[in-house]
Motif scaffolding. Sequence first.
Motif, short mmCIF file in Angstrom:
data_model
loop_
_atom_site.label_atom_id
_atom_site.label_comp_id
_atom_site.label_asym_id
_atom_site.label_seq_id
_atom_site.Cartn_x
_atom_site.Cartn_y
_atom_site.Cartn_z
N UNK A 6 0.82 -1.21 0.00
CA UNK A 6 0.00 0.00 0.00
C UNK A 6 0.86 1.26 0.00
N UNK A 7 2.16 1.11 0.21
CA UNK A 7 3.07 2.24 0.10
C UNK A 7 2.70 3.43 0.95
N UNK A 20 3.16 6.41 2.99
CA UNK A 20 4.29 7.30 3.22
C UNK A 20 3.82 8.73 3.43
N UNK A 72 -0.67 15.89 0.56
CA UNK A 72 -1.86 15.59 1.37
C UNK A 72 -2.79 14.58 0.67
N UNK A 73 -3.16 14.80 -0.61
CA UNK A 73 -3.98 13.77 -1.25
C UNK A 73 -3.30 12.40 -1.27
N UNK A 74 -1.97 12.38 -1.43
CA UNK A 74 -1.24 11.10 -1.40
C UNK A 74 -1.42 10.39 -0.07
N UNK A 79 -3.84 10.80 2.13
CA UNK A 79 -5.22 10.34 2.28
C UNK A 79 -5.45 9.07 1.47
N UNK A 80 -5.04 9.10 0.19
CA UNK A 80 -5.27 7.93 -0.67
C UNK A 80 -4.56 6.70 -0.11
N UNK A 81 -3.29 6.86 0.31
CA UNK A 81 -2.57 5.66 0.74
C UNK A 81 -3.10 5.12 2.07
N UNK A 139 -6.28 5.43 3.25
CA UNK A 139 -7.57 4.78 3.03
C UNK A 139 -7.38 3.45 2.30
N UNK A 140 -6.46 3.44 1.32
CA UNK A 140 -6.25 2.18 0.60
C UNK A 140 -5.60 1.14 1.52
N UNK A 182 -8.51 -0.32 3.38
CA UNK A 182 -9.21 -1.24 2.49
C UNK A 182 -8.39 -2.51 2.28
#
Lengths: 172, 192
Positions: free
Chosen positions: B141-142, B144, B167-169, B171-173, B175-176, B179
Amino acid sequence: MKLISNLFIPLLVLVVILYGAKKKINVYDSFVDGAKEGLPMVLNMFPPLLAMIFGINIFTNSGLINEVFTFLKPLFLLIHVPLEILPIAVMRPLSGSFGLALLNDMFTTYGADNYLSIMASIIQGSSDTTLYIITLYFGTIGIKKIKYALWAGLLADLATVILSLIIVPLFF
Amino acid sequence: MINKLWIFFIVVGSLYLIFNGKADVLNSQILSSGKTTLDLIIQIFPLLAIWLGIMNIAKQSGLLEKASNFISPFLSKIFPEIPKGHESLGLISSNIIANLFGLGNAATPFGLKAMESLQKLNKEKETASRSMITFLVINTCGVTLVPTTIISLRMMHDSTDPTSIVVPCIIVSFVSLIIGLIIDRLFARRYK
């Protein structure tokens, strides 16, 4: 953030050595003994990595991927996914250097601040090379049956792509 | 699984190149992969040796065990199969922390040691254990805080705000990752 990041390694090294000195262990011998493990580890690492790079290079450099994308294009336009991010979304789990090369191409073509470039950056930045990690970690310790590891890893990668498609429009 | 994937990559890639009259590309791919791998290993080896040295000090002085006691309540929820206070918990947390700070090179040796340590707990030595796969998913999931490579690539291409993706990075990492851990747990239940 950058300062924390730069200080992290030196501080960690310092804390470990000082703690070792406080506990009166021979830190020098301990370091040498630990470093000795490096060679057998890379020797175990080499064959599985070689096998994976061998296979992946033939596949990624065959040009077949482009055909697949042309074929998938109508489907992606239908669900409003920008086609330009497709190569990076598909190749990211397979090869880290290939993903980075694709990102570099996109920056050159569209500019680094382009919406598509940003989306590709976030996909690349929020995931890791699943296949490489499986090969490196499992190969080094001699795991042959990986069970559901690949599926779990790839599904998490898919989640990253879908999340990027949802979250990037909120920011840019 | 890997076996089938490998056959697929090689057979499909080779046939496609041959039918397109690009046997020369295929030739160079076959001959160069050894060097590509060796270059990668040569890049990994020196840093690996240094971190294994530092880690051995942390292990022998008991620092690793101490660190693992500190975070084990949290990790034991994610890794229910690892006994409390086991050294692998300290190694796993070191790997996660190094990854968080964008130190992929420092994270890999911790990750490898963590896997070796999980292998000691593993009953069937050739089959991945549940904990190993969970740990793997965390790594794929990286997660960082600073995606350094991408920021520097953006700077190279004259981005007006190279760090705007941070910041979006995150959040995305994150949440993923959640999941990913849910997916992992669902798989683990099915495979029991």
